[in-house]
Design an enzyme around this catalytic site. Structure first.
Site, short mmCIF file in Angstrom:
data_model
loop_
_atom_site.label_atom_id
_atom_site.label_comp_id
_atom_site.label_asym_id
_atom_site.label_seq_id
_atom_site.Cartn_x
_atom_site.Cartn_y
_atom_site.Cartn_z
CE LYS A 1 -2.04 -1.13 3.92
NZ LYS A 1 -1.34 -2.40 4.23
NE ARG B 1 -4.81 -1.33 10.12
CZ ARG B 1 -3.76 -0.95 9.39
NH1 ARG B 1 -3.80 0.16 8.71
NH2 ARG B 1 -2.69 -1.68 9.39
NE ARG C 1 7.86 -2.83 6.36
CZ ARG C 1 6.56 -2.71 6.49
NH1 ARG C 1 5.87 -2.12 5.54
NH2 ARG C 1 5.95 -3.21 7.54
NE ARG D 1 5.77 -0.40 10.22
CZ ARG D 1 4.71 -0.50 9.43
NH1 ARG D 1 4.73 0.02 8.21
NH2 ARG D 1 3.63 -1.12 9.85
NE ARG E 1 1.79 -4.87 11.19
CZ ARG E 1 2.92 -4.75 10.48
NH1 ARG E 1 4.09 -5.11 11.00
NH2 ARG E 1 2.88 -4.25 9.28
P1 AP5 Z 1 4.82 -1.70 1.91
O1 AP5 Z 1 4.55 -0.80 0.74
O2 AP5 Z 1 5.58 -1.15 3.05
O3 AP5 Z 1 3.46 -2.40 2.38
P2 AP5 Z 1 2.23 -1.84 3.21
O4 AP5 Z 1 1.01 -2.45 2.60
O5 AP5 Z 1 2.30 -0.36 3.30
O6 AP5 Z 1 2.52 -2.56 4.59
P3 AP5 Z 1 2.43 -2.01 6.09
O7 AP5 Z 1 3.22 -2.96 6.93
O8 AP5 Z 1 2.80 -0.56 6.15
O9 AP5 Z 1 0.90 -2.18 6.36
P4 AP5 Z 1 0.12 -2.15 7.69
O10 AP5 Z 1 -1.26 -1.96 7.22
O11 AP5 Z 1 0.37 -3.32 8.55
O12 AP5 Z 1 0.79 -0.93 8.50
P5 AP5 Z 1 0.32 0.56 8.82
O13 AP5 Z 1 1.53 1.40 8.86
O14 AP5 Z 1 -0.80 0.96 7.93
O15 AP5 Z 1 5.58 -2.99 1.32
C1 AP5 Z 1 6.08 -3.98 2.20
C2 AP5 Z 1 7.45 -4.47 1.71
O16 AP5 Z 1 7.28 -5.19 0.50
C3 AP5 Z 1 8.44 -3.35 1.41
O17 AP5 Z 1 9.71 -3.75 1.78
C4 AP5 Z 1 8.31 -3.17 -0.11
O18 AP5 Z 1 9.49 -2.70 -0.68
C5 AP5 Z 1 7.99 -4.58 -0.56
N1 AP5 Z 1 7.11 -4.63 -1.74
C6 AP5 Z 1 6.04 -3.82 -2.01
N2 AP5 Z 1 5.44 -4.20 -3.16
C7 AP5 Z 1 6.12 -5.29 -3.61
C8 AP5 Z 1 5.97 -6.14 -4.76
N3 AP5 Z 1 5.01 -5.95 -5.66
N4 AP5 Z 1 6.83 -7.17 -4.89
C9 AP5 Z 1 7.83 -7.38 -3.99
N5 AP5 Z 1 8.03 -6.61 -2.90
C10 AP5 Z 1 7.18 -5.58 -2.70
O19 AP5 Z 1 -0.27 0.41 10.29
C11 AP5 Z 1 0.57 0.14 11.38
C12 AP5 Z 1 -0.21 0.11 12.69
O20 AP5 Z 1 -0.83 1.38 12.93
C13 AP5 Z 1 -1.37 -0.89 12.76
O21 AP5 Z 1 -0.93 -2.18 13.13
C14 AP5 Z 1 -2.25 -0.25 13.85
O22 AP5 Z 1 -1.70 -0.48 15.12
C15 AP5 Z 1 -2.12 1.23 13.54
N6 AP5 Z 1 -3.12 1.72 12.58
C16 AP5 Z 1 -2.87 2.18 11.31
N7 AP5 Z 1 -4.01 2.55 10.71
C17 AP5 Z 1 -5.01 2.32 11.60
C18 AP5 Z 1 -6.42 2.48 11.55
N8 AP5 Z 1 -7.02 2.94 10.44
N9 AP5 Z 1 -7.13 2.15 12.64
C19 AP5 Z 1 -6.54 1.68 13.77
N10 AP5 Z 1 -5.21 1.49 13.88
C20 AP5 Z 1 -4.45 1.82 12.80
MG MG Z 2 2.56 1.01 4.89
#
Ligand code: AP5
Ligand code: MG
Length: 192
Positions: free
Chosen positions: A13, A88, A127, A135, A146
């Site tokens: 994402k 989410r 990552r 992270r 997660r």
């Molecule tokens: P990356 O682009 O980093 O993936 P991502 O989908 O952004 O993954 P996240 O880990 O950031 O998602 P998340 O939803 O768990 O975390 P968030 O920060 O939103 O890609 C991942 C890796 O793969 C990278 O190394 C990249 O280079 C590689 N890659 C990408 N595309 C690829 C491809 N096509 N092929 C190969 N490799 C590839 O949330 C974190 C925390 O915040 C949550 O756990 C929660 O505690 C809180 N939180 C966030 N939003 C909310 C909400 N709305 N409500 C409540 N709590 C929330």
């Molecule tokens: Mg992300």
């Protein structure tokens, strides 16, 4: 143009949102990045939510929804935004629609990046951030939690977006540039 990017942890994402920011002039709104910034700044909110982030648990809706509401009102979102990591849960999806209706803002595309669990675990284990650090919630036991929360709380919102034909899916197992191409095809169709 306003877009929602959905998908499990590690689906790509953030990777795709950053590219859309540069190529389409839209603003990435990543709730995860915003929450991590609060923790890093040790703000009042940051202190309240640090434990939840460390355990990979969802932060309460009232914090998230208020955060999104004030963010999308800022001038840099006027050309459009990409929601990354929000909504989410079903309650967040409903709250978002209410909020957007009041502000007369519409969402042009809801895009799900689909990736199987084994690949997600592998990607997250490798990552490293732009600053060379990992992270806190990328530890294997937290990643498991997660992924479970995605299954139990986030996946149930898919029918909400499917029922009115809003949900589009892309195969997130493709290369980063092929995922980008699939997203472009969806967005081009929305513009016509
Ligand atoms: P990356 O682009 O980093 O993936 P991502 O989908 O952004 O993954 P996240 O880990 O950031 O998602 P998340 O939803 O768990 O975390 P968030 O920060 O939103 O890609 C991942 C890796 O793969 C990278 O190394 C990249 O280079 C590689 N890659 C990408 N595309 C690829 C491809 N096509 N092929 C190969 N490799 C590839 O949330 C974190 C925390 O915040 C949550 O756990 C929660 O505690 C809180 N939180 C966030 N939003 C909310 C909400 N709305 N409500 C409540 N709590 C929330
Ligand atoms: Mg992300």
């Amino acid at each position: 143009m306003n877009i929602i990017l959905l998908g499990p942890p590690g689906a790509g994402k953030g990777t795709q949102a950053k590219r859309l920011e540069t190529e389409y002039g839209l603003k990435q709104i990543s709730t995860g990045d915003m929450l991590r910034a609060e923790v890093a700044a040790a703000s009042e909110t940051g202190q309240k939510i640090k434990g939840l982030l460390d355990e990979g648990k969802l932060v309460p809706d009232e914090i998230i929804i208020a955060m999104i509401e004030s963010r999308i009102e800022q001038p840099d979102c006027a050309k459009g935004f990409i929601l990354d990591g929000f909504p989410r849960s079903t309650s967040q999806a409903v709250a978002l629609d209410d909020m957007l209706q009041k502000k007369k803002i519409s969402i042009d595309a809801v895009i799900l990046i689909k990736v199987p669990t084994e690949e997600l675990v592998q990607r997250i284990s490798q990552r490293v951030g732009d600053d060379g650090t990992r992270r806190a919630d990328d530890k294997p036991e937290v990643v498991r939690s997660r992924l479970e929360i995605y299954e139990s709380q986030t996946k149930p919102i898919l029918p909400y977006y499917e029922k009115d034909g809003r949900l589009k899916q892309v195969d997130g197992l493709q290369t980063i540039s092929d995922v980008a191409h699939s997203i472009d095809t969806i967005l081009n169709a929305c513009n016509n």
